[in-house]
Scaffold this active site. Structure first.
Site, PDB file in Angstrom:
ATOM      1  N   GLU A   7     -11.209   0.849  -3.383  1.00  0.00           N
ATOM      2  CA  GLU A   7     -11.495   0.586  -1.970  1.00  0.00           C
ATOM      3  C   GLU A   7     -12.087   1.819  -1.284  1.00  0.00           C
ATOM      4  O   GLU A   7     -11.537   2.921  -1.386  1.00  0.00           O
ATOM      5  CB  GLU A   7     -10.171   0.167  -1.297  1.00  0.00           C
ATOM      6  CG  GLU A   7     -10.293  -0.253   0.153  1.00  0.00           C
ATOM      7  CD  GLU A   7      -8.938  -0.748   0.699  1.00  0.00           C
ATOM      8  OE1 GLU A   7      -8.037  -1.068  -0.111  1.00  0.00           O
ATOM      9  OE2 GLU A   7      -8.783  -0.788   1.926  1.00  0.00           O
TER      10      GLU A   7
ATOM     11  N   SER B 262       0.861  -1.185   0.000  1.00  0.00           N
ATOM     12  CA  SER B 262       0.000   0.000   0.000  1.00  0.00           C
ATOM     13  C   SER B 262       0.896   1.232   0.000  1.00  0.00           C
ATOM     14  O   SER B 262       1.694   1.426   0.917  1.00  0.00           O
ATOM     15  CB  SER B 262      -0.881  -0.052   1.257  1.00  0.00           C
ATOM     16  OG  SER B 262      -1.618   1.129   1.398  1.00  0.00           O
TER      17      SER B 262
ATOM     18  N   ASP C 133      -7.225   3.162  -2.966  1.00  0.00           N
ATOM     19  CA  ASP C 133      -7.928   3.230  -1.683  1.00  0.00           C
ATOM     20  C   ASP C 133      -8.140   4.685  -1.302  1.00  0.00           C
ATOM     21  O   ASP C 133      -7.183   5.431  -1.105  1.00  0.00           O
ATOM     22  CB  ASP C 133      -7.092   2.516  -0.607  1.00  0.00           C
ATOM     23  CG  ASP C 133      -7.806   2.425   0.740  1.00  0.00           C
ATOM     24  OD1 ASP C 133      -8.952   2.909   0.846  1.00  0.00           O
ATOM     25  OD2 ASP C 133      -7.211   1.859   1.681  1.00  0.00           O
TER      26      ASP C 133
ATOM     27  N   ASP D 146     -13.874  -1.353   3.157  1.00  0.00           N
ATOM     28  CA  ASP D 146     -12.939  -1.527   4.264  1.00  0.00           C
ATOM     29  C   ASP D 146     -13.610  -0.949   5.522  1.00  0.00           C
ATOM     30  O   ASP D 146     -14.292  -1.676   6.274  1.00  0.00           O
ATOM     31  CB  ASP D 146     -11.614  -0.808   3.911  1.00  0.00           C
ATOM     32  CG  ASP D 146     -10.600  -0.759   5.036  1.00  0.00           C
ATOM     33  OD1 ASP D 146     -10.907  -1.217   6.150  1.00  0.00           O
ATOM     34  OD2 ASP D 146      -9.472  -0.260   4.831  1.00  0.00           O
TER      35      ASP D 146
ATOM     36  N   LYS E 214     -10.016  -7.082   7.640  1.00  0.00           N
ATOM     37  CA  LYS E 214      -8.966  -6.840   8.631  1.00  0.00           C
ATOM     38  C   LYS E 214      -9.503  -7.445   9.914  1.00  0.00           C
ATOM     39  O   LYS E 214     -10.529  -6.977  10.422  1.00  0.00           O
ATOM     40  CB  LYS E 214      -8.743  -5.343   8.828  1.00  0.00           C
ATOM     41  CG  LYS E 214      -8.199  -4.624   7.599  1.00  0.00           C
ATOM     42  CD  LYS E 214      -8.039  -3.137   7.862  1.00  0.00           C
ATOM     43  CE  LYS E 214      -7.520  -2.445   6.618  1.00  0.00           C
ATOM     44  NZ  LYS E 214      -7.508  -0.978   6.761  1.00  0.00           N
TER      45      LYS E 214
ATOM     46  N   GLY F  43      -4.504  -4.444   6.024  1.00  0.00           N
ATOM     47  CA  GLY F  43      -3.549  -4.254   7.115  1.00  0.00           C
ATOM     48  C   GLY F  43      -3.719  -2.888   7.736  1.00  0.00           C
ATOM     49  O   GLY F  43      -4.388  -2.009   7.164  1.00  0.00           O
TER      50      GLY F  43
ATOM     51  N   LYS G  46      -2.906   5.069  -2.472  1.00  0.00           N
ATOM     52  CA  LYS G  46      -3.831   5.886  -1.697  1.00  0.00           C
ATOM     53  C   LYS G  46      -4.224   7.069  -2.579  1.00  0.00           C
ATOM     54  O   LYS G  46      -3.362   7.648  -3.267  1.00  0.00           O
ATOM     55  CB  LYS G  46      -3.139   6.385  -0.428  1.00  0.00           C
ATOM     56  CG  LYS G  46      -2.874   5.280   0.587  1.00  0.00           C
ATOM     57  CD  LYS G  46      -4.176   4.749   1.169  1.00  0.00           C
ATOM     58  CE  LYS G  46      -3.913   3.765   2.290  1.00  0.00           C
ATOM     59  NZ  LYS G  46      -5.167   3.269   2.893  1.00  0.00           N
TER      60      LYS G  46
ATOM     61  N   LYS H 252      -1.133  -0.918  -4.338  1.00  0.00           N
ATOM     62  CA  LYS H 252      -2.333  -0.141  -3.969  1.00  0.00           C
ATOM     63  C   LYS H 252      -1.916   1.308  -3.776  1.00  0.00           C
ATOM     64  O   LYS H 252      -0.967   1.585  -3.038  1.00  0.00           O
ATOM     65  CB  LYS H 252      -2.937  -0.720  -2.695  1.00  0.00           C
ATOM     66  CG  LYS H 252      -3.995   0.148  -2.026  1.00  0.00           C
ATOM     67  CD  LYS H 252      -4.735  -0.632  -0.947  1.00  0.00           C
ATOM     68  CE  LYS H 252      -4.755   0.089   0.381  1.00  0.00           C
ATOM     69  NZ  LYS H 252      -5.488  -0.648   1.429  1.00  0.00           N
TER      70      LYS H 252
HETATM   71  O1  OSB Z   1      -7.105   1.798   4.645  1.00  0.00           O
HETATM   72  O2  OSB Z   1      -6.161  -0.039   4.285  1.00  0.00           O
HETATM   73  C1  OSB Z   1      -6.187   1.027   4.881  1.00  0.00           C
HETATM   74  C2  OSB Z   1      -3.038   1.476   6.999  1.00  0.00           C
HETATM   75  C3  OSB Z   1      -3.587   1.963   8.171  1.00  0.00           C
HETATM   76  C4  OSB Z   1      -4.955   2.165   8.247  1.00  0.00           C
HETATM   77  C5  OSB Z   1      -5.757   1.892   7.138  1.00  0.00           C
HETATM   78  C6  OSB Z   1      -5.210   1.392   5.968  1.00  0.00           C
HETATM   79  C7  OSB Z   1      -3.823   1.205   5.899  1.00  0.00           C
HETATM   80  C8  OSB Z   1      -3.136   0.743   4.692  1.00  0.00           C
HETATM   81  C9  OSB Z   1      -1.795   0.054   4.858  1.00  0.00           C
HETATM   82  O3  OSB Z   1      -3.565   0.894   3.573  1.00  0.00           O
HETATM   83  C10 OSB Z   1      -1.936  -1.413   4.956  1.00  0.00           C
HETATM   84  C11 OSB Z   1      -0.699  -2.097   5.500  1.00  0.00           C
HETATM   85  O4  OSB Z   1       0.239  -2.279   4.745  1.00  0.00           O
HETATM   86  O5  OSB Z   1      -0.690  -2.455   6.703  1.00  0.00           O
HETATM   87 MG    MG Z   2      -8.382   0.738   3.269  1.00  0.00          MG
END
Ligand code: OSB
Ligand code: MG
Length: 379
Positions: free
Chosen positions: A213, A135, A188, A238, A262, A290, A163, A161
């Site tokens: 996402e 991510s 995302d 999510d 998650k 995650g 952001k 992924k």
């Molecule tokens: O939205 O998926 C998410 C990290 C912290 C809180 C929310 C998210 C995320 C990530 C990173 O996208 C995921 C990871 O590599 O742990």
């Molecule tokens: Mg997410």
């Protein structure tokens, strides 16, 4: 097995690089770590909250409060035979799924170790490794993003992924697609758009993304259901999914076609497995998300992601993507096929470095029940 003592640690770990999303920037990862002690041994769990309520209303502060004042008193001295018992004991505490999940995880670890089974075996997963991606946080410019993605591709990740946030979406995706046309790419938004301002989400529909996402608000499964039929691309929820019921409701109204599981966000591994099984029945693919977990949380996520309906690569990256030094004895490393090995030793399958946890603790406490033995009250 009787819960005799519970230790709680609020830790802070520097991230190898800051992580920017539509809800803010994180430089240091703060979370809570739980240890449950019984005569049979100790089990470890993680409460992967943050210092601030950007992703979730649950923070290190709320998780400490709900733990100290409600969860710990409900669990101390309880007799536990299965992780389901934890769900029963915490049933009357509303909300706070991420906090509750940490205790359930510690009990899974403890019971698995007592039975000499790995979490993978306990969950019913299979296979030596699981496919993973990475991510990528928001970057300064589309050029910087292309460069950052390039370095992750060189490191071996085959699924990326991105952001996104309003004004930092289509140009960025366009630049990455132009640079790497065959990439498995998804985005995302972390709830940053609204239905009436989702033009760029509609524009992203042309890029053949794996999924989009959580474009809309956390409490807006209904508007996701309005958006999904207008898109070729699968929506994935999510933040909207806090329980097996939320997953069922979302799928009932076609608010998404993929679910990001998650285990902490949905209240624990039991709930995560329930969602997995429901989706399997409906032929809805899932993947493991995650929350920048330490090695404790990530070990459990790897085991969970080895269940059969985890069809898409997880946000479970190598240790070095997150932390210079972790709080477990083994680093998770990326294999050449963009996978990470699932721990095979009993419980979470990695040793917890308690000294290290103490070193980086901002706050800690240990709780034992104060049993009033019958000593006759001085009579
Ligand atoms: O939205 O998926 C998410 C990290 C912290 C809180 C929310 C998210 C995320 C990530 C990173 O996208 C995921 C990871 O590599 O742990
Ligand atoms: Mg997410």
């Amino acid at each position: 097995m009787k819960i005799e003592q519970i230790s709680l640690y609020h830790i802070s770990m520097p991230l190898v690089e800051s992580f920017e999303t539509s809800f803010g920037v994180e430089e240091e990862r703060e979370c809570l770590i739980v240890a449950i002690h019984s005569d049979g041994g100790s089990g470890w769990g993680e409460i992967p909250v943050s210092r601030a309520p950007g992703y979730s209303y649950e923070t290190t502060g709320t998780a400490w409060h709900i733990s100290q004042d409600f969860i710990v008193p409900a669990l101390l001295d309880a007799d536990i035979d299965s992780p389901e018992d934890i769900r029963g004991l915490l049933k009357s505490i509303k909300g706070h799924p991420i906090a509750k999940a940490g205790y359930q995880a510690a009990v899974w670890d403890l019971l698995a170790k007592m039975n000499n089974l790995s979490l993978q075996e306990m969950f019913g997963g299979s296979g030596e490794s699981v496919k993973v991606g990475v991510s990528v946080g928001l970057q300064e410019s589309p050029e910087a993003l292309v460069e950052r993605v390039g370095r992750y591709l060189e490191a071996g990740y085959s699924r990326i992924k991105l952001k996104i946030a309003p004004g930092r979406d289509t140009d960025e995706v366009n630049a990455v697609c132009a640079a790497y046309p065959d990439l498995m790419l998804q985005v995302d938004a972390n709830s940053a758009y609204r239905l009436d301002s989702a033009e760029s989400i509609r524009a992203l529909d042309e890029f053949g993304l794996l999924l989009i996402e959580q474009p809309l608000a956390e409490d807006d499964i209904a508007d996701h259901a309005r958006l999904q039929p207008d898109l070729k691309t699968d929506l994935c929820l999510d933040e909207s999914i806090h329980s097996p019921d939320h997953a069922r409701w979302a799928l009932d109204i076609d608010a998404c076609r993929v679910i990001n599981i998650k285990p902490a966000r949905v209240g624990g591994f039991s709930e995560a497995i329930q969602i997995h099984d429901h989706c399997l029945e409906l032929e809805v693919p899932v993947w493991c998300g995650g929350m920048l977990e330490t090695g404790i949380g990530r070990a459990g996520n790897l085991a969970l992601a080895s269940l059969s309906n985890f069809k898409l690569p997880g946000d479970i990256s190598a240790t070095e993507r997150y932390y210079q030094e972790d709080i477990v004895d083994k680093n998770f490393v990326l294999n050449s096929d963009s996978s990470i090995d699932v721990p095979q030793e009993p419980g979470i399958g990695v040793e917890v470095l308690e000294e290290k946890i103490l070193d980086i603790s901002i706050r800690r406490d240990s709780f034992r029940s104060e049993v009033q033995h019958n000593i006759g009250f001085g009579l």
